[in-house]
Design an enzyme around this catalytic site. Structure first.
Site, short mmCIF file in Angstrom:
data_model
loop_
_atom_site.label_atom_id
_atom_site.label_comp_id
_atom_site.label_asym_id
_atom_site.label_seq_id
_atom_site.Cartn_x
_atom_site.Cartn_y
_atom_site.Cartn_z
N ALA A 1 43.42 43.95 36.58
CA ALA A 1 42.34 43.70 36.06
C ALA A 1 41.87 42.25 36.32
CB ALA A 1 42.58 43.74 34.66
N GLY B 1 40.27 42.44 39.71
CA GLY B 1 39.24 43.53 39.62
C GLY B 1 37.96 42.82 38.96
N ASP B 2 38.39 41.97 37.98
CA ASP B 2 37.28 41.10 37.45
C ASP B 2 36.49 40.30 38.67
OD1 ASP B 2 35.93 39.62 35.05
OD2 ASP B 2 37.20 37.94 35.63
N CYS B 3 37.26 39.62 39.36
CA CYS B 3 36.91 38.77 40.35
C CYS B 3 35.74 39.48 41.42
CB CYS B 3 38.00 37.87 41.09
SG CYS B 3 38.52 36.80 40.07
N ASP C 1 32.71 40.90 39.83
CA ASP C 1 31.78 39.67 39.74
C ASP C 1 31.19 39.29 40.95
OD1 ASP C 1 30.97 37.47 37.67
OD2 ASP C 1 31.73 35.99 39.02
#
Length: 151
Positions: free
Chosen positions: A33, A36-38, A41
């Site tokens: 995560a 994955g967030d990066c 984004d």
């Protein structure tokens, strides 16, 4: 015939910094995560920036509306039916992981679903399955657009 997405950035980075190949399946759901967030984004910031040059404050506002947990949660409701068994397992591992408490304006359900989404994006990114990752993001974004049109 399936089109291939060629993205040399990760190859250059790997060579430049002498990075090792990773086995995405060995990473914790929260580590997936995290990356994955990066990557999500980055994809969204590229899409927002591609709509035209604006003040950074406006770019940030548009980006924030899409990358927030509630939007990712809405996307995941649609995407769950599109996932393979392997992808669904990764999503569930992320969704069910013990996470830090959500922001004040986010529900626990949305936050957990968003963590699962980010874990899945991180997994696909580390697997270098960029086409599938982008396909799921596009389907999710299209579902957000459809919801806005119906409102």
């Amino acid at each position: 015939m399936e089109k291939s997405i060629k993205w040399d950035f990760d190859t250059y980075m790997q060579e430049m910094f002498q990075m090792q190949e990773v086995e995405a399946e060995t990473y914790s759901p929260l580590a997936l995560a995290y990356i994955g967030d990066c990557i999500f984004d980055l994809v969204i910031k590229n899409l927002v920036l591609n709509r035209g040059n604006k003040q950074v404050k406006k770019l940030h506002k548009e980006t924030s509306q899409i990358v927030q947990a509630s939007s990712q949660s809405k996307m995941m409701r649609v995407l769950q039916d599109e996932l393979t068994e392997e992808e669904h397992q990764i999503y569930k591992r992320g969704r069910n992981s013990k996470t830090i408490s959500p922001a004040k304006n986010q529900s626990v359900t949305d936050y957990r679903r968003a963590t699962g989404f980010e874990a899945l994006m991180g997994y696909l990114y580390l697997q270098r399955r960029y086409e599938r990752m982008l396909e799921l993001i596009k389907t999710g974004l299209d579902s957000l657009d459809n919801n806005e049109e119906q409102s």
